[in-house]
Design an enzyme around this catalytic site. Structure first.
Site, PDB file in Angstrom:
ATOM      1  N   CYS A 329       0.837  -1.199   0.000  1.00 36.18           N
ATOM      2  CA  CYS A 329       0.000   0.000   0.000  1.00 36.18           C
ATOM      3  C   CYS A 329       0.876   1.255   0.000  1.00 36.18           C
ATOM      4  CB  CYS A 329      -0.980  -0.030   1.165  1.00 36.18           C
ATOM      5  SG  CYS A 329      -2.366   1.133   0.970  1.00 36.18           S
ATOM      6  N   HIS A 436      -3.725  -5.603   0.875  1.00 36.85           N
ATOM      7  CA  HIS A 436      -3.483  -5.975   2.270  1.00 36.85           C
ATOM      8  C   HIS A 436      -3.930  -7.423   2.480  1.00 36.85           C
ATOM      9  CE1 HIS A 436      -2.515  -1.969   3.805  1.00 36.85           C
ATOM     10  NE2 HIS A 436      -3.498  -1.498   3.060  1.00 36.85           N
TER      11      HIS A 436
END
Length: 490
Positions: A329, A436
């Site tokens: 991310c 994630h």
């Protein structure tokens, strides 16, 4: 019928409230109750994404998993995500609402209280039992007028409250008895019992302590819960990291850079649980010396994290680092050539050169993507592995060189897609993506570790469900009679 509420209050932050709510959710479910967790307001940069693309606290999503139900925004209607400089993004009913400082947030407490009660009412209408969690201490007297998460919730529903103290930090008598003393009389009447958490050694050695607590408080001590060594559940926030690298053990070392406003660091818990793997959180380049890999995690402030890396000397260190370099991310954004925030999404905005380790560029937009996602790995150590996780970001990243995606996303929410995400260097040493939860996939995680030189050794027997393991541990300390009394099921 409106469900009753049990509320777990703590004498302070990090006394074990979240874990105990998790255990109680599983214990209630094992006894046939439709149970749901609830936390009115949570402060954490560790967020989870619900099936409908909303954000709630990761700890509450874990509690929902223990209750064997899908997490929903009603379980955590207000999420506070610190952004630094005494300002936080306020997520209301799963959507970013606005960024406020503490005073602005305080002024809006009554409006937020209406949101809390609406969601709690909705949750109670569809369950047999709600197990609520307080925040910090319920007797922070300077903050009590604006309380929307502790005793105001308890009073609103007439909750049966349990007060938890942490004996491992010392001062258990002052913790529990002092908290009770500072509660208002009508609040104290809601407290049904005490729990002593994290006792090291034989609980029988605390029998005198139990007697003293019961005599002075007039309340039963429901249990003395021993320290739990094998707790494999996500920590709630960065306070856990500040206590040190408690997950570390001898063996292959992986460094995680503790960026400012670090977020979703529970991504890496599956790595730390592998035998022979040490996970170390670092803030200085010198700590890279014995690592075979370094991970740049998510962060709420990518541009600020970029400047921090430069100031700390990580630019040179990462370019000289011989091992694997990974970004998830915000960490993936940092690995690229450039990061641009023309709209000031992260505050003042601006434009920064990235670390230049992957040929990608990121630009921030006002629209935030929060979605559960499925993907297929294209990494050489796990080709074709099916992955499940979530995306939660405001940046959009594109390749500016040969396109070598790490994964192909096949599902976002309810939509079937076929979109590349992430990038992997030609030699496979540097890679990153937005997904994630990628390390939760056994084939991907273990394939990458073996790529680094890890040898798993003898295959371990499959572990029991961690929620069942936790529930058994807590039930043994409390006793079945007390458990059933607490749930009011006779």
């Amino acid at each position: 019928m409106t469900a009753p509420v049990i509320m777990v209050l703590g004498t302070a932050s990090s006394v074990g409230k979240s874990v105990l709510v998790t255990a109680l959710c599983r214990l209630a479910r094992q006894r046939g109750l439709r149970v749901a967790p609830f936390k009115a307001q949570n402060m954490s940069n560790n967020a989870a994404v619900t099936a409908d693309g909303r954000e709630i606290a990761r700890s509450v999503a874990v509690q929902a998993a223990a209750a064997q139900i899908e997490p929903t925004v009603e379980m955590n209607p207000i999420l506070i995500k610190p952004e630094g400089q005494r300002r936080s993004q306020i997520v209301v009913e799963g959507r970013p609402w606005r960024t406020l400082d503490a005073l602005d947030f305080w002024r809006r407490k009554e409006m937020l209280w209406e949101i809390v009660t609406r969601n709690l009412d909705a949750l109670r209408a569809r369950c047999d039992l709600v197990i609520a969690e307080g925040a910090g201490s319920p007797v922070e007297l300077n903050l009590k007028a604006g309380d929307i998460v502790n005793m105001r919730v308890a009073r609103y529903v007439g909750a049966r409250c349990v007060l938890v103290g942490d004996i491992d930090t010392g001062g258990i008598f002052a913790q529990l008895l002092g908290t009770l003393m500072l509660l208002e009389p009508e609040e104290r009447e809601l407290v049904q019992g005490l729990l002593v958490n994290r006792f090291r050694g034989d609980p029988a050695l605390f029998e005198d302590g139990v007697r003293i607590l019961e005599q002075r408080s007039g309340l039963p001590v429901l249990g003395v819960i021993p320290w739990f060594e094998d707790l494999h559940l996500p920590e709630e926030d960065a306070v856990a990291l500040e206590r040190g690298n408690r997950l570390a053990r001898d063996g292959l070392t992986i460094a995680v850079i503790h960026l400012p406003a670090i977020a979703n660091f529970d991504d890496f818990d599956p790595l730390a649980r592998e035998p022979g793997v040490t996970l170390r959180y670092i803030t200085h380049p010198d700590d890279l010396s014995d690592a075979v890999a370094v991970i740049l995690p998510g962060t709420k402030h990518t541009l600020a994290a970029r400047r921090w890396l430069r100031e700390r000397g990580f630019d040179v260190a990462l370019h000289q680092f011989p091992g694997s370099i990974v970004g998830i991310c915000g960490g993936y954004q940092l690995l690229g050539e450039r990061i641009s925030d023309p709209l000031g999404v992260e505050g003042q905005g601006g434009d920064e050169p990235g670390l230049g380790l992957l040929p990608v560029e990121t630009i921030f937009s006002a629209a935030k993507l929060t979605v559960q996602a499925d993907a297929v790995s294209r990494a050489p150590w796990a080709v074709g592995a099916r992955l499940h996780g979530y995306e939660i970001h405001m940046g959009r990243t594109r390749s500016i060189d040969a396109d070598r995606p790490l994964i192909t996303v096949t599902q976002r929410g309810a939509d079937a897609v076929e979109e590349h995400d992430g990038h992997i260097s030609k030699d496979g040493r540097v890679w990153g993506c937005y997904l994630h939860g990628i390390f939760a996939n056994d084939a991907f995680r273990r394939g990458w570790l073996q790529h680094l030189g890890w040898h798993p050794g003898e295959e371990l027997n499959p572990s029991t469900d961690p929620f069942d393991h936790l529930a058994q541990h807590v039930a043994a300390a409390i006793g079945e009679k007390q458990v059933r009394w607490l749930f009011d099921i006779g």
